[in-house]
Design a protein around this motif. Structure first.
Motif, PDB file in Angstrom:
ATOM      1  N   THR A 118       0.841  -1.191   0.000  1.00 50.68           N
ATOM      2  CA  THR A 118       0.000   0.000   0.000  1.00 50.68           C
ATOM      3  C   THR A 118       0.883   1.251   0.000  1.00 50.68           C
ATOM      4  N   PRO A 119       0.301   2.451  -0.250  1.00 47.86           N
ATOM      5  CA  PRO A 119       1.095   3.680  -0.264  1.00 47.86           C
ATOM      6  C   PRO A 119       1.897   3.883   1.018  1.00 47.86           C
ATOM      7  N   GLU A 120       2.981   4.665   0.902  1.00 43.02           N
ATOM      8  CA  GLU A 120       3.926   4.852   2.016  1.00 43.02           C
ATOM      9  C   GLU A 120       3.335   5.798   3.056  1.00 43.02           C
ATOM     10  N   ASN A 121       2.326   5.289   3.756  1.00 43.50           N
ATOM     11  CA  ASN A 121       1.630   6.058   4.782  1.00 43.50           C
ATOM     12  C   ASN A 121       1.547   5.199   6.039  1.00 43.50           C
ATOM     13  N   LEU A 122       2.156   5.662   7.113  1.00 44.53           N
ATOM     14  CA  LEU A 122       2.269   4.852   8.327  1.00 44.53           C
ATOM     15  C   LEU A 122       0.914   4.424   8.862  1.00 44.53           C
ATOM     16  N   GLU A 123      -0.020   5.361   8.967  1.00 47.09           N
ATOM     17  CA  GLU A 123      -1.324   5.029   9.546  1.00 47.09           C
ATOM     18  C   GLU A 123      -2.081   4.030   8.679  1.00 47.09           C
ATOM     19  N   LYS A 157      -0.753   1.771   6.633  1.00 42.28           N
ATOM     20  CA  LYS A 157      -0.102   0.462   6.749  1.00 42.28           C
ATOM     21  C   LYS A 157      -0.412  -0.177   8.101  1.00 42.28           C
ATOM     22  N   LYS A 158      -0.394   0.615   9.169  1.00 39.00           N
ATOM     23  CA  LYS A 158      -0.728   0.072  10.493  1.00 39.00           C
ATOM     24  C   LYS A 158      -2.160  -0.453  10.520  1.00 39.00           C
ATOM     25  N   LYS A 159      -3.052   0.261   9.849  1.00 39.81           N
ATOM     26  CA  LYS A 159      -4.446  -0.186   9.774  1.00 39.81           C
ATOM     27  C   LYS A 159      -4.542  -1.530   9.066  1.00 39.81           C
ATOM     28  N   ILE A 160      -3.833  -1.677   7.935  1.00 37.56           N
ATOM     29  CA  ILE A 160      -3.843  -2.929   7.182  1.00 37.56           C
ATOM     30  C   ILE A 160      -3.295  -4.075   8.026  1.00 37.56           C
ATOM     31  N   PHE A 161      -2.158  -3.848   8.673  1.00 37.49           N
ATOM     32  CA  PHE A 161      -1.560  -4.924   9.474  1.00 37.49           C
ATOM     33  C   PHE A 161      -2.398  -5.239  10.713  1.00 37.49           C
ATOM     34  N   GLY A 162      -3.094  -4.233  11.219  1.00 38.78           N
ATOM     35  CA  GLY A 162      -4.013  -4.488  12.323  1.00 38.78           C
ATOM     36  C   GLY A 162      -5.158  -5.395  11.897  1.00 38.78           C
ATOM     37  N   GLN A 163      -5.661  -5.169  10.678  1.00 37.73           N
ATOM     38  CA  GLN A 163      -6.718  -6.026  10.134  1.00 37.73           C
ATOM     39  C   GLN A 163      -6.204  -7.427   9.865  1.00 37.73           C
ATOM     40  N   LEU A 164      -5.005  -7.525   9.312  1.00 37.62           N
ATOM     41  CA  LEU A 164      -4.422  -8.834   9.021  1.00 37.62           C
ATOM     42  C   LEU A 164      -4.152  -9.605  10.306  1.00 37.62           C
ATOM     43  N   ASP A 165      -3.726  -8.897  11.338  1.00 36.43           N
ATOM     44  CA  ASP A 165      -3.374  -9.531  12.612  1.00 36.43           C
ATOM     45  C   ASP A 165      -4.541 -10.313  13.200  1.00 36.43           C
ATOM     46  N   VAL A 166      -5.748  -9.863  12.908  1.00 37.64           N
ATOM     47  CA  VAL A 166      -6.953 -10.485  13.470  1.00 37.64           C
ATOM     48  C   VAL A 166      -7.349 -11.745  12.704  1.00 37.64           C
ATOM     49  N   ILE A 167      -7.017 -11.800  11.411  1.00 35.05           N
ATOM     50  CA  ILE A 167      -7.570 -12.869  10.573  1.00 35.05           C
ATOM     51  C   ILE A 167      -6.555 -13.938  10.142  1.00 35.05           C
ATOM     52  N   VAL A 168      -5.258 -13.712  10.400  1.00 37.74           N
ATOM     53  CA  VAL A 168      -4.275 -14.709   9.954  1.00 37.74           C
ATOM     54  C   VAL A 168      -3.962 -15.707  11.067  1.00 37.74           C
ATOM     55  N   SER A 180       9.617  -1.353  13.767  1.00 43.96           N
ATOM     56  CA  SER A 180       9.122  -1.076  15.121  1.00 43.96           C
ATOM     57  C   SER A 180       7.938  -0.119  15.107  1.00 43.96           C
ATOM     58  N   LYS A 181       7.840   0.729  14.070  1.00 41.39           N
ATOM     59  CA  LYS A 181       6.699   1.630  13.954  1.00 41.39           C
ATOM     60  C   LYS A 181       5.502   0.938  13.313  1.00 41.39           C
ATOM     61  N   LEU A 182       5.779  -0.063  12.488  1.00 43.90           N
ATOM     62  CA  LEU A 182       4.710  -0.756  11.767  1.00 43.90           C
ATOM     63  C   LEU A 182       4.054  -1.855  12.590  1.00 43.90           C
ATOM     64  N   PHE A 183       4.870  -2.641  13.299  1.00 45.01           N
ATOM     65  CA  PHE A 183       4.394  -3.921  13.829  1.00 45.01           C
ATOM     66  C   PHE A 183       4.250  -4.002  15.354  1.00 45.01           C
ATOM     67  N   THR A 184       4.821  -3.052  16.084  1.00 45.03           N
ATOM     68  CA  THR A 184       4.769  -3.135  17.550  1.00 45.03           C
ATOM     69  C   THR A 184       3.330  -3.202  18.040  1.00 45.03           C
ATOM     70  N   SER A 194       9.669   1.333   2.113  1.00 46.87           N
ATOM     71  CA  SER A 194      11.043   1.699   1.797  1.00 46.87           C
ATOM     72  C   SER A 194      11.710   2.490   2.913  1.00 46.87           C
ATOM     73  N   CYS A 195      10.932   2.958   3.882  1.00 48.99           N
ATOM     74  CA  CYS A 195      11.544   3.802   4.908  1.00 48.99           C
ATOM     75  C   CYS A 195      10.906   3.689   6.297  1.00 48.99           C
TER      76      CYS A 195
END
Length: 316
Positions: free
Chosen positions: A92-97, A99-110, A126-130, A121-122
């Motif tokens: 997804t686009p290089e936007n922290l919030e 990406k965090k939203k996407i991984f939060g959704q994935l965290d519930v269903i995987v 620790s900012k994405l997955f903590t 790329s940057c």
């Protein structure tokens, strides 16, 4: 690690390229996005690229374009998209919030075995997955744009990433023909962009101070340093330019420090230098979609030819 299916989250340039890389490796790919229209466009783009590369004889993998295309399906439902996948690559686009939203959704269903990987790329792991329940399964797999033509992938773990996640990701990238490198810890910009920005910064200063023109500056890299760096890195260059690295440092350390101490502060990347560089590059490549696309196509053809040459040289 031999997953039968991977899921790509996001059907933009990087997502499409990842889908092509995995399909070339024989994996079934589910490409997810929020709008069917975007997915339809992505599939059309992938089909066109694969068919053109097949005609030119540069299509990756042992399968035909049609066989690879048959491995790619699309989905607008996130839960359905990740079902059966053991590796998920977020693009997804290089936007922290976002990406965090996407991984939060994935965290519930995987489940507990799937690897959750980001193309960022940057943004630091620790900012994405903590805070994620599956943080041990999370990792950054940063490709170089465009991933289909440039094989490097930076694998960057979160401080809590399980070592097996790193090893499985590394093995998967090797399996699909990429060139993975492991970072032992996270750092701002990872490694590729830290090196790239160092070059850009000094290039910007040299042009801004009137030492050299923008077009000649690029020539220094493309017909100078870049000729070597296409095959060997800066450390091996040192090794070969003397009787080993120790000898190089004995000979050139003082000279290197003398030059490095003249480097200026980090540029602002604004003002007159922007206008100077933009004018020079726009004269060479007009800032128009048709002209830029044509130059990108030429670039990708050059990268494909270089990749073939490097493969041939390795096999020889």
């Amino acid at each position: 690690m031999e997953p039968s299916q991977v899921t790509i989250i996001g059907s933009g340039l990087i997502g499409r390229s990842w889908a092509m890389v995995f399909a070339a490796g024989g994996f079934r790919v589910k490409l997810y996005d929020i709008a069917q229209e975007q997915l339809t466009t992505a599939l059309e783009n992938i089909r066109k690229q694969m068919q053109e590369m097949e005609k030119s004889g540069v299509l990756k993998g042992a399968l035909s374009a049609e066989q690879q295309l048959a491995l790619i399906s699309v989905c607008t439902d996130l839960k359905a998209a990740v079902e059966g996948a053991t590796f998920i690559q977020e693009c997804t686009p290089e936007n922290l919030e976002l990406k965090k939203k996407i991984f939060g959704q994935l965290d519930v269903i995987v489940g507990d075995s799937v690897i959750l990987s980001s193309s960022t790329s940057c943004l630091l792991p620790s900012k994405l997955f903590t805070g994620l329940k599956h943080v041990k399964q999370c990792i950054v797999s940063h490709p170089v744009n465009p991933p289909y033509f440039v094989p490097l992938v930076e694998i960057v773990p979160h401080p809590e990433t399980d070592p097996s996640t790193t090893e499985r990701t590394y093995a998967l990238m090797k399996k699909i023909g990429q060139s993975p490198v492991k970072l032992n810890r996270e750092i701002e910009g990872f490694v590729l962009n830290r090196l790239q920005y160092a070059v850009i910064s000094e290039a910007w200063r040299l042009v801004g101070e009137g030492v050299i023109s923008p077009t000649d500056l690029d020539l220094v890299m493309s017909d100078g340093l870049g000729m070597r760096y296409a095959f060997i890195g800066p450390l091996e260059t040192m090794h070969l330019n003397a009787e080993g690295v120790s000898s190089y440092c004995e000979r050139y350390a003082e000279g290197m420090k003398l030059v490095l101490n003249t480097f200026g502060p980090v540029p602002e990347f604004s003002g007159e230098t922007v206008q100077k560089v933009n004018q020079a590059l726009s004269e060479k490549i007009p800032v128009a979609p048709k002209a830029l696309d044509a130059r990108r196509k030429w670039r990708d053809e050059c990268l494909t030819g270089l990749a073939k040459l490097k493969t041939q040289m390795k096999s020889d």
